[in-house]
Motif scaffolding. Structure first.
Motif, PDB file in Angstrom:
ATOM      1  N   ASN A 140       0.809  -1.217   0.000  1.00  0.00           N
ATOM      2  CA  ASN A 140       0.000   0.000   0.000  1.00  0.00           C
ATOM      3  C   ASN A 140       0.844   1.270   0.000  1.00  0.00           C
ATOM      4  OD1 ASN A 140      -2.528  -1.433   0.187  1.00  0.00           O
ATOM      5  ND2 ASN A 140      -1.996  -1.857   2.323  1.00  0.00           N
ATOM      6  N   LEU A 141       2.152   1.092  -0.194  1.00  0.00           N
ATOM      7  CA  LEU A 141       3.083   2.217  -0.171  1.00  0.00           C
ATOM      8  C   LEU A 141       3.776   2.343  -1.519  1.00  0.00           C
ATOM      9  CD1 LEU A 141       4.361   4.309   1.898  1.00  0.00           C
ATOM     10  CD2 LEU A 141       6.254   2.695   2.082  1.00  0.00           C
ATOM     11  N   MET A 142       3.854   3.569  -2.029  1.00  0.00           N
ATOM     12  CA  MET A 142       4.588   3.834  -3.267  1.00  0.00           C
ATOM     13  C   MET A 142       5.651   4.883  -2.977  1.00  0.00           C
ATOM     14  SD  MET A 142       3.146   5.198  -6.959  1.00  0.00           S
ATOM     15  CE  MET A 142       4.244   5.337  -8.393  1.00  0.00           C
ATOM     16  N   ILE A 143       6.894   4.575  -3.337  1.00  0.00           N
ATOM     17  CA  ILE A 143       8.025   5.469  -3.085  1.00  0.00           C
ATOM     18  C   ILE A 143       8.433   6.133  -4.391  1.00  0.00           C
ATOM     19  CG2 ILE A 143      10.356   5.646  -2.120  1.00  0.00           C
ATOM     20  CD1 ILE A 143       9.839   2.929  -0.753  1.00  0.00           C
ATOM     21  N   ILE A 144       8.645   7.449  -4.336  1.00  0.00           N
ATOM     22  CA  ILE A 144       9.017   8.206  -5.539  1.00  0.00           C
ATOM     23  C   ILE A 144      10.336   8.940  -5.303  1.00  0.00           C
ATOM     24  CG2 ILE A 144       8.345   9.992  -7.178  1.00  0.00           C
ATOM     25  CD1 ILE A 144       5.446   9.408  -6.501  1.00  0.00           C
ATOM     26  N   ASP A 145      11.303   8.704  -6.167  1.00  0.00           N
ATOM     27  CA  ASP A 145      12.620   9.332  -6.134  1.00  0.00           C
ATOM     28  C   ASP A 145      12.595  10.519  -7.102  1.00  0.00           C
ATOM     29  OD1 ASP A 145      15.330   9.985  -6.891  1.00  0.00           O
ATOM     30  OD2 ASP A 145      16.003   8.052  -6.122  1.00  0.00           O
ATOM     31  N   PHE A 168      10.224   4.611  -7.550  1.00  0.00           N
ATOM     32  CA  PHE A 168      10.038   4.992  -8.943  1.00  0.00           C
ATOM     33  C   PHE A 168      10.760   6.316  -9.186  1.00  0.00           C
ATOM     34  CE2 PHE A 168       6.616   2.145  -8.000  1.00  0.00           C
ATOM     35  CZ  PHE A 168       6.318   1.482  -9.185  1.00  0.00           C
ATOM     36  N   SER A 169      11.378   6.452 -10.345  1.00  0.00           N
ATOM     37  CA  SER A 169      12.089   7.679 -10.672  1.00  0.00           C
ATOM     38  C   SER A 169      11.124   8.677 -11.324  1.00  0.00           C
ATOM     39  CB  SER A 169      13.240   7.377 -11.627  1.00  0.00           C
ATOM     40  OG  SER A 169      13.930   8.563 -11.971  1.00  0.00           O
ATOM     41  N   PHE A 170      11.188   9.927 -10.844  1.00  0.00           N
ATOM     42  CA  PHE A 170      10.325  10.971 -11.413  1.00  0.00           C
ATOM     43  C   PHE A 170      11.114  12.254 -11.574  1.00  0.00           C
ATOM     44  CE2 PHE A 170       7.361  14.568 -10.822  1.00  0.00           C
ATOM     45  CZ  PHE A 170       6.567  14.371 -11.939  1.00  0.00           C
ATOM     46  N   ASP A 171      11.069  12.820 -12.778  1.00  0.00           N
ATOM     47  CA  ASP A 171      11.754  14.073 -13.087  1.00  0.00           C
ATOM     48  C   ASP A 171      10.785  15.227 -12.850  1.00  0.00           C
ATOM     49  OD1 ASP A 171      13.181  16.194 -14.059  1.00  0.00           O
ATOM     50  OD2 ASP A 171      13.455  15.373 -16.084  1.00  0.00           O
ATOM     51  N   THR A 172      11.047  16.052 -11.833  1.00  0.00           N
ATOM     52  CA  THR A 172      10.125  17.141 -11.497  1.00  0.00           C
ATOM     53  C   THR A 172      10.111  18.258 -12.548  1.00  0.00           C
ATOM     54  OG1 THR A 172      11.846  18.118 -10.084  1.00  0.00           O
ATOM     55  CG2 THR A 172      10.174  16.756  -9.010  1.00  0.00           C
ATOM     56  N   GLU A 184      -5.657   5.870  -4.085  1.00  0.00           N
ATOM     57  CA  GLU A 184      -5.782   5.245  -2.767  1.00  0.00           C
ATOM     58  C   GLU A 184      -4.438   4.899  -2.127  1.00  0.00           C
ATOM     59  OE1 GLU A 184      -5.807   1.887  -5.819  1.00  0.00           O
ATOM     60  OE2 GLU A 184      -6.603   3.924  -5.628  1.00  0.00           O
ATOM     61  N   VAL A 185      -3.336   5.050  -2.846  1.00  0.00           N
ATOM     62  CA  VAL A 185      -2.039   4.624  -2.334  1.00  0.00           C
ATOM     63  C   VAL A 185      -1.397   5.708  -1.462  1.00  0.00           C
ATOM     64  CG1 VAL A 185      -0.539   5.494  -4.184  1.00  0.00           C
ATOM     65  CG2 VAL A 185       0.062   3.362  -3.008  1.00  0.00           C
ATOM     66  N   GLU A 186      -0.621   5.285  -0.479  1.00  0.00           N
ATOM     67  CA  GLU A 186       0.179   6.215   0.324  1.00  0.00           C
ATOM     68  C   GLU A 186       1.499   6.454  -0.392  1.00  0.00           C
ATOM     69  OE1 GLU A 186       2.509   6.380   4.655  1.00  0.00           O
ATOM     70  OE2 GLU A 186       1.036   4.805   4.266  1.00  0.00           O
ATOM     71  N   LEU A 187       1.848   7.722  -0.548  1.00  0.00           N
ATOM     72  CA  LEU A 187       3.081   8.072  -1.256  1.00  0.00           C
ATOM     73  C   LEU A 187       4.161   8.530  -0.292  1.00  0.00           C
ATOM     74  CD1 LEU A 187       1.642  10.152  -4.256  1.00  0.00           C
ATOM     75  CD2 LEU A 187       2.254   7.731  -4.238  1.00  0.00           C
ATOM     76  N   VAL A 188       5.395   8.116  -0.547  1.00  0.00           N
ATOM     77  CA  VAL A 188       6.574   8.639   0.145  1.00  0.00           C
ATOM     78  C   VAL A 188       7.492   9.208  -0.918  1.00  0.00           C
ATOM     79  CG1 VAL A 188       8.663   8.069   1.427  1.00  0.00           C
ATOM     80  CG2 VAL A 188       6.472   7.116   2.147  1.00  0.00           C
ATOM     81  N   ILE A 189       7.847  10.479  -0.759  1.00  0.00           N
ATOM     82  CA  ILE A 189       8.658  11.178  -1.753  1.00  0.00           C
ATOM     83  C   ILE A 189       9.993  11.581  -1.135  1.00  0.00           C
ATOM     84  CG2 ILE A 189       8.661  13.036  -3.450  1.00  0.00           C
ATOM     85  CD1 ILE A 189       5.681  13.390  -2.917  1.00  0.00           C
ATOM     86  N   TYR A 190      11.055  11.456  -1.913  1.00  0.00           N
ATOM     87  CA  TYR A 190      12.352  11.935  -1.418  1.00  0.00           C
ATOM     88  C   TYR A 190      13.156  12.548  -2.554  1.00  0.00           C
ATOM     89  CZ  TYR A 190      14.710   7.695  -3.268  1.00  0.00           C
ATOM     90  OH  TYR A 190      15.210   6.712  -4.090  1.00  0.00           O
ATOM     91  N   ASP A 191      14.086  13.428  -2.148  1.00  0.00           N
ATOM     92  CA  ASP A 191      15.047  13.998  -3.085  1.00  0.00           C
ATOM     93  C   ASP A 191      16.434  13.827  -2.483  1.00  0.00           C
ATOM     94  OD1 ASP A 191      15.175  16.030  -1.136  1.00  0.00           O
ATOM     95  OD2 ASP A 191      13.766  17.299  -2.217  1.00  0.00           O
ATOM     96  N   ALA A 192      17.400  14.619  -2.938  1.00  0.00           N
ATOM     97  CA  ALA A 192      18.773  14.456  -2.461  1.00  0.00           C
ATOM     98  C   ALA A 192      18.929  14.852  -0.996  1.00  0.00           C
ATOM     99  CB  ALA A 192      19.731  15.277  -3.323  1.00  0.00           C
ATOM    100  N   GLY A 193      18.164  15.817  -0.540  1.00  0.00           N
ATOM    101  CA  GLY A 193      18.274  16.290   0.849  1.00  0.00           C
ATOM    102  C   GLY A 193      18.073  17.788   0.916  1.00  0.00           C
ATOM    103  N   VAL A 194      19.136  18.545   0.614  1.00  0.00           N
ATOM    104  CA  VAL A 194      18.995  20.007   0.546  1.00  0.00           C
ATOM    105  C   VAL A 194      18.498  20.328  -0.864  1.00  0.00           C
ATOM    106  CG1 VAL A 194      20.140  22.239   0.858  1.00  0.00           C
ATOM    107  CG2 VAL A 194      20.912  20.258   2.158  1.00  0.00           C
ATOM    108  N   ASP A 195      17.215  20.141  -1.054  1.00  0.00           N
ATOM    109  CA  ASP A 195      16.619  20.230  -2.372  1.00  0.00           C
ATOM    110  C   ASP A 195      15.145  20.601  -2.207  1.00  0.00           C
ATOM    111  OD1 ASP A 195      16.229  20.091  -5.090  1.00  0.00           O
ATOM    112  OD2 ASP A 195      16.782  17.979  -5.297  1.00  0.00           O
ATOM    113  N   THR A 196      14.511  20.947  -3.320  1.00  0.00           N
ATOM    114  CA  THR A 196      13.099  21.320  -3.284  1.00  0.00           C
ATOM    115  C   THR A 196      12.238  20.407  -4.151  1.00  0.00           C
ATOM    116  OG1 THR A 196      13.362  22.883  -5.123  1.00  0.00           O
ATOM    117  CG2 THR A 196      13.691  23.747  -2.892  1.00  0.00           C
TER     118      THR A 196
END
Length: 300
Positions: free
Chosen positions: A49-54, A69-73, A105-117
């Protein structure tokens, strides 16, 4: 024997006290559920039930959180809009999320490099378009590496979804609305660019400076040095109060192209602010309009 028993009791009391102190010192925020730590994420890597987006611009192929999953903002930018950097509208965003495989319906977790927007930009877009079950990884990939979390070099299979977007119209505001916030005691305009941009020393449009009566907190001031975790809630609250950013006022946020503003939007949501507005055009629009009022200390 009594002495030994006394020592045992004393040690037990000290241990209990230290445990309570440790629990009390844990970092918590009013909207804690918007943030996820590396420990919790590591335990939930196999959660269906969790989807992670890089959202990092580079490095995904060299190593990422397993299952991410890789996503280009950059795809979030509307290239047809006259204001550079403007967020895509509801239908294009909906199609973009379908292509990525995001489900409502899925819970998303999003991350970037760290000091990023990047992660918080996507967080903002998802909230604007109706997906509210979203969390940001505290510290980004820098925290995951420091944690020595498991890494993968292969991406998951992408399956097109039936994602539906629904715009929350009360979040985004236009230039004329922002003008109504100038000198308004019930509203505060928050500029999250660098101090140099705010003062008109770093000029990135036709004119430099800031929107009159706007206060300035640079977006990354809410992050710690080293691994860029969010600072403790008390420190962020103190910073906000010193600038006059309080929950009884409506807060209008802007930067140059709304990316840094999206990071502050997330920060204020984390801190329990409800009356938030995002000026999507930001200084890219305001500073290039020769008819908008500005404050520039260098020209006074």
């Amino acid at each position: 024997m009594r002495k030994f028993l006394f020592i045992l009791i004393a040690c037990f009391i000290l241990s209990t006290y230290l445990t309570m102190e440790g629990a009390a010192s844990e970092v918590t925020y009013p909207n804690q559920q918007l943030l996820i730590g590396v420990e919790e994420l590591a335990e939930r890597l196999n959660d269906p039930n969790l989807m992670i987006i890089d959202t990092r611009n580079e490095g995904y192929g060299k190593g990422h959180i397993p299952g991410a999953f890789s996503f280009d903002t950059k795809k979030l930018v509307d290239s047809t809009h006259p204001v550079e950097g403007y967020l895509i509208r509801e239908k294009p965003f909906e199609e973009l999320m379908k292509t990525l495989g995001v489900r409502n319906e899925v819970e998303l977790v999003i991350y970037d490099a760290g000091v990023d927007t990047a992660a918080t930009r996507l967080f903002y877009a998802l909230e604007l378009y109706g997906h509210n079950n979203v969390r940001v990884l505290n510290g980004g990939y820098a925290a995951w590496e420091a944690f020595e979390g498991e890494q993968s070099t292969t991406g998951p299979e992408v399956k097109t979804s039936h994602f539906k977007a629904k715009t929350s119209p009360q979040i985004e505001v236009e230039k004329e609305y922002v003008k109504s916030g100038i000198d308004n005691p019930n509203k505060i305009i928050l500029d999250v660019r660098s101090r140099e941009e705010y003062k008109g020393e770093d000029v990135r449009t036709k004119r430099g400076g800031h929107i009159p009566t706007a206060v300035n907190i640079e977006w990354k001031e809410v992050l710690t040095d080293g691994v860029p975790f969010f600072k403790v809630a008390d420190d962020i609250e103190r910073m906000l109060q010193q600038a006059g950013v309080t929950k009884d006022k409506q807060v209008i946020i802007y930067c140059q192209k709304a990316n840094r503003a999206s990071h502050m939007y997330f920060t204020l949501r984390l801190m329990g602010f409800d009356h938030l507005r995002m000026y999507e055009g930001s200084w890219q629009e305001w500073g290039n309009d020769l008819h908008t009022p500005i404050t520039n200390p260098n020209e006074e």
